[in-house]
Design a protein around this motif. Structure first.
Motif, PDB file in Angstrom:
ATOM      1  N   GLU A  17      89.723  26.168 -33.557  1.00 51.10           N
ATOM      2  CA  GLU A  17      88.714  27.077 -34.126  1.00 51.10           C
ATOM      3  C   GLU A  17      88.969  28.537 -33.778  1.00 51.10           C
ATOM      4  OE1 GLU A  17      85.796  26.365 -35.977  1.00 51.10           O
ATOM      5  OE2 GLU A  17      86.822  24.456 -36.286  1.00 51.10           O
ATOM      6  N   ILE A  18      89.667  28.800 -32.677  1.00 51.37           N
ATOM      7  CA  ILE A  18      89.772  30.181 -32.219  1.00 51.37           C
ATOM      8  C   ILE A  18      91.174  30.768 -32.268  1.00 51.37           C
ATOM      9  CG2 ILE A  18      87.765  30.049 -30.722  1.00 51.37           C
ATOM     10  CD1 ILE A  18      90.331  30.116 -28.570  1.00 51.37           C
ATOM     11  N   MET A  19      92.191  29.937 -32.557  1.00 47.26           N
ATOM     12  CA  MET A  19      93.545  30.483 -32.638  1.00 47.26           C
ATOM     13  C   MET A  19      94.389  29.678 -33.610  1.00 47.26           C
ATOM     14  SD  MET A  19      95.077  29.393 -28.917  1.00 47.26           S
ATOM     15  CE  MET A  19      96.806  29.368 -29.261  1.00 47.26           C
ATOM     16  N   GLY A  20      95.444  30.318 -34.094  1.00 43.95           N
ATOM     17  CA  GLY A  20      96.359  29.658 -35.012  1.00 43.95           C
ATOM     18  C   GLY A  20      97.574  29.117 -34.280  1.00 43.95           C
ATOM     19  N   THR A  21      98.614  28.785 -35.043  1.00 45.25           N
ATOM     20  CA  THR A  21      99.819  28.190 -34.466  1.00 45.25           C
ATOM     21  C   THR A  21     100.991  29.159 -34.453  1.00 45.25           C
ATOM     22  OG1 THR A  21     100.419  27.330 -36.650  1.00 45.25           O
ATOM     23  CG2 THR A  21      99.155  25.878 -35.198  1.00 45.25           C
ATOM     24  N   HIS A  22     100.709  30.454 -34.626  1.00 44.71           N
ATOM     25  CA  HIS A  22     101.789  31.436 -34.734  1.00 44.71           C
ATOM     26  C   HIS A  22     101.929  32.286 -33.480  1.00 44.71           C
ATOM     27  CE1 HIS A  22     102.327  30.332 -38.885  1.00 44.71           C
ATOM     28  NE2 HIS A  22     101.012  30.455 -39.064  1.00 44.71           N
ATOM     29  N   GLY A  23     101.625  31.735 -32.328  1.00 42.00           N
ATOM     30  CA  GLY A  23     101.833  32.436 -31.067  1.00 42.00           C
ATOM     31  C   GLY A  23     103.268  32.263 -30.601  1.00 42.00           C
ATOM     32  N   ILE A  24     103.582  32.795 -29.433  1.00 37.30           N
ATOM     33  CA  ILE A  24     104.931  32.685 -28.869  1.00 37.30           C
ATOM     34  C   ILE A  24     104.852  31.996 -27.506  1.00 37.30           C
ATOM     35  CG2 ILE A  24     106.863  34.005 -27.917  1.00 37.30           C
ATOM     36  CD1 ILE A  24     106.368  36.105 -29.947  1.00 37.30           C
ATOM     37  N   GLY A  25     105.815  31.120 -27.237  1.00 33.97           N
ATOM     38  CA  GLY A  25     105.934  30.516 -25.910  1.00 33.97           C
ATOM     39  C   GLY A  25     104.917  29.434 -25.626  1.00 33.97           C
ATOM     40  N   GLN A  26     104.611  29.265 -24.331  1.00 34.15           N
ATOM     41  CA  GLN A  26     103.675  28.251 -23.860  1.00 34.15           C
ATOM     42  C   GLN A  26     102.428  28.920 -23.284  1.00 34.15           C
ATOM     43  OE1 GLN A  26     104.232  24.848 -24.025  1.00 34.15           O
ATOM     44  NE2 GLN A  26     106.016  25.453 -25.245  1.00 34.15           N
ATOM     45  N   PHE A  50      98.398  34.969 -38.038  1.00 25.91           N
ATOM     46  CA  PHE A  50      99.248  35.440 -39.122  1.00 25.91           C
ATOM     47  C   PHE A  50     100.725  35.194 -38.813  1.00 25.91           C
ATOM     48  CE2 PHE A  50      95.378  37.968 -38.985  1.00 25.91           C
ATOM     49  CZ  PHE A  50      94.886  37.732 -40.258  1.00 25.91           C
ATOM     50  N   PRO A  51     101.473  34.597 -39.767  1.00 30.33           N
ATOM     51  CA  PRO A  51     102.891  34.312 -39.526  1.00 30.33           C
ATOM     52  C   PRO A  51     103.733  35.587 -39.640  1.00 30.33           C
ATOM     53  CG  PRO A  51     102.255  33.585 -41.723  1.00 30.33           C
ATOM     54  CD  PRO A  51     101.011  34.086 -41.055  1.00 30.33           C
ATOM     55  N   HIS A  52     104.540  35.841 -38.605  1.00 29.31           N
ATOM     56  CA  HIS A  52     105.455  36.981 -38.589  1.00 29.31           C
ATOM     57  C   HIS A  52     106.718  36.566 -37.859  1.00 29.31           C
ATOM     58  CE1 HIS A  52     102.873  40.092 -40.243  1.00 29.31           C
ATOM     59  NE2 HIS A  52     101.900  39.710 -39.438  1.00 29.31           N
ATOM     60  N   ARG A  81      86.176  36.755 -39.729  1.00 29.89           N
ATOM     61  CA  ARG A  81      87.541  36.233 -39.887  1.00 29.89           C
ATOM     62  C   ARG A  81      88.134  36.608 -41.239  1.00 29.89           C
ATOM     63  NH1 ARG A  81      91.702  35.472 -41.214  1.00 29.89           N
ATOM     64  NH2 ARG A  81      93.081  33.685 -41.085  1.00 29.89           N
ATOM     65  N   ARG A  82      87.381  36.507 -42.303  1.00 30.27           N
ATOM     66  CA  ARG A  82      87.899  36.783 -43.645  1.00 30.27           C
ATOM     67  C   ARG A  82      88.147  38.267 -43.891  1.00 30.27           C
ATOM     68  NH1 ARG A  82      88.294  32.318 -46.458  1.00 30.27           N
ATOM     69  NH2 ARG A  82      86.893  30.584 -46.090  1.00 30.27           N
ATOM     70  N   SER A  83      87.604  39.125 -43.055  1.00 29.86           N
ATOM     71  CA  SER A  83      87.819  40.568 -43.207  1.00 29.86           C
ATOM     72  C   SER A  83      89.206  40.983 -42.719  1.00 29.86           C
ATOM     73  CB  SER A  83      86.774  41.354 -42.420  1.00 29.86           C
ATOM     74  OG  SER A  83      85.498  41.077 -42.915  1.00 29.86           O
ATOM     75  N   PHE A  84      89.799  40.202 -41.818  1.00 25.03           N
ATOM     76  CA  PHE A  84      91.084  40.572 -41.247  1.00 25.03           C
ATOM     77  C   PHE A  84      92.219  40.101 -42.151  1.00 25.03           C
ATOM     78  CE2 PHE A  84      88.360  41.375 -37.806  1.00 25.03           C
ATOM     79  CZ  PHE A  84      89.008  42.325 -37.027  1.00 25.03           C
ATOM     80  N   GLN A  85      93.050  41.048 -42.582  1.00 28.90           N
ATOM     81  CA  GLN A  85      94.152  40.760 -43.481  1.00 28.90           C
ATOM     82  C   GLN A  85      95.450  40.486 -42.720  1.00 28.90           C
ATOM     83  OE1 GLN A  85      93.507  40.968 -47.035  1.00 28.90           O
ATOM     84  NE2 GLN A  85      91.467  40.908 -46.158  1.00 28.90           N
ATOM     85  N   ASP A  86      95.642  41.175 -41.584  1.00 23.41           N
ATOM     86  CA  ASP A  86      96.892  41.028 -40.847  1.00 23.41           C
ATOM     87  C   ASP A  86      96.740  41.580 -39.432  1.00 23.41           C
ATOM     88  OD1 ASP A  86      99.547  40.393 -40.410  1.00 23.41           O
ATOM     89  OD2 ASP A  86     100.320  42.261 -41.246  1.00 23.41           O
ATOM     90  N   VAL A  87      97.480  40.992 -38.496  1.00 21.56           N
ATOM     91  CA  VAL A  87      97.586  41.500 -37.122  1.00 21.56           C
ATOM     92  C   VAL A  87      99.062  41.417 -36.770  1.00 21.56           C
ATOM     93  CG1 VAL A  87      97.001  41.136 -34.694  1.00 21.56           C
ATOM     94  CG2 VAL A  87      95.280  40.729 -36.445  1.00 21.56           C
ATOM     95  N   ARG A  88      99.649  42.535 -36.369  1.00 22.97           N
ATOM     96  CA  ARG A  88     101.077  42.543 -36.011  1.00 22.97           C
ATOM     97  C   ARG A  88     101.373  43.647 -35.015  1.00 22.97           C
ATOM     98  NH1 ARG A  88     105.076  44.695 -40.513  1.00 22.97           N
ATOM     99  NH2 ARG A  88     106.201  45.228 -38.638  1.00 22.97           N
ATOM    100  N   VAL A  89     102.523  43.548 -34.401  1.00 24.11           N
ATOM    101  CA  VAL A  89     102.956  44.522 -33.397  1.00 24.11           C
ATOM    102  C   VAL A  89     103.695  45.649 -34.102  1.00 24.11           C
ATOM    103  CG1 VAL A  89     104.495  44.861 -31.438  1.00 24.11           C
ATOM    104  CG2 VAL A  89     103.057  42.842 -31.545  1.00 24.11           C
ATOM    105  N   MET A  90     103.415  46.876 -33.696  1.00 23.38           N
ATOM    106  CA  MET A  90     104.110  48.057 -34.222  1.00 23.38           C
ATOM    107  C   MET A  90     105.055  48.554 -33.131  1.00 23.38           C
ATOM    108  SD  MET A  90     102.900  48.213 -37.201  1.00 23.38           S
ATOM    109  CE  MET A  90     103.567  49.753 -37.784  1.00 23.38           C
ATOM    110  N   ARG A  91     106.327  48.323 -33.313  1.00 20.49           N
ATOM    111  CA  ARG A  91     107.305  48.685 -32.300  1.00 20.49           C
ATOM    112  C   ARG A  91     107.682  50.160 -32.374  1.00 20.49           C
ATOM    113  NH1 ARG A  91     109.943  44.387 -30.095  1.00 20.49           N
ATOM    114  NH2 ARG A  91     111.906  45.525 -29.904  1.00 20.49           N
TER     115      ARG A  91
END
Length: 195
Positions: A17-26, A50-52, A81-91
């Motif tokens: 309910e609170i997170m997706g499967t697109h994280g990194i590591g353990q 969000f998949p990246h 939740r539906r308001s958020f379109q994307d979350v990503r890192v800006m390097r």
């Protein structure tokens, strides 16, 4: 949320309910605490939804460039939740840190509230230019403040005191100044054309 060093990982079992499967590591111990905190407060961890590519998920890189983690997160309340379109890192952002900046894109639908039909009272304060009205106003205020002192000493309910003060002052303003006549823009334009 930073400084928790919370790695949430890609496995969301028990936290669907609170997170997706697109994280990194353990998930580490702090990540577990963080996920529990989000679950308790009905929040969603944005970086895992969000998949990246990994390069756009990694928020921290060790100084020797061997270890990379996703330890900084953006959380939001589940109902948005539906308001958020994307979350990503800006390097690209140079912030003199070993952490990368996280950016989110969101789309808000703001409710339009209907205009209220309450008419705002406007007093004709130009009458204060008249010396007689000025004198009456000053006397009225002086009496009001002396009466206020007595009321404040005896009154304990501040809301009741405020309502009483407001009503008396509005009556006094009505009596001394009168109401200002409403003018419309179209009426003022008509007067300009006539003159």
């Amino acid at each position: 949320m930073g400084d928790f060093n919370a790695e949430i990982g890609a496995d969301n079992k028990g936290y669907e309910e609170i997170m997706g499967t697109h994280g990194i590591g353990q998930m580490n111990e702090n990540g577990e605490r963080f996920a529990d905190l989000c679950a308790l407060n009905q929040m969603v961890i944005g970086g895992s939804i969000f998949p990246h590519k990994n390069i756009h998920k990694v928020t921290w890189r060790s100084p020797d460039h061997t270890t990379e983690n996703q330890i900084d997160h953006i959380c939001f309340v589940k109902r948005f939740r539906r308001s958020f379109q994307d979350v990503r890192v800006m390097r690209d952002a140079d912030v003199s840190s070993d952490h990368h900046m996280i950016m989110t894109t969101l789309k808000l639908k703001l409710k339009k509230y209907p205009a209220t039909n309450a008419v705002r009272k406007r007093y004709n304060v130009k009458t204060l230019q008249n010396k007689d009205v000025q004198g009456k106003f000053q006397i009225s205020i002086a009496f009001r403040f002396s009466a206020l002192r007595d009321i404040i000493e005896n009154e304990t309910d501040i809301e009741k005191h405020w309502q009483h003060t407001k009503i008396v002052d509005m009556k006094r303003a009505n009596k001394l100044w009168g109401k200002r006549k409403a003018t419309t823009k179209s009426g003022s334009l008509l007067r300009q054309f006539r003159s």
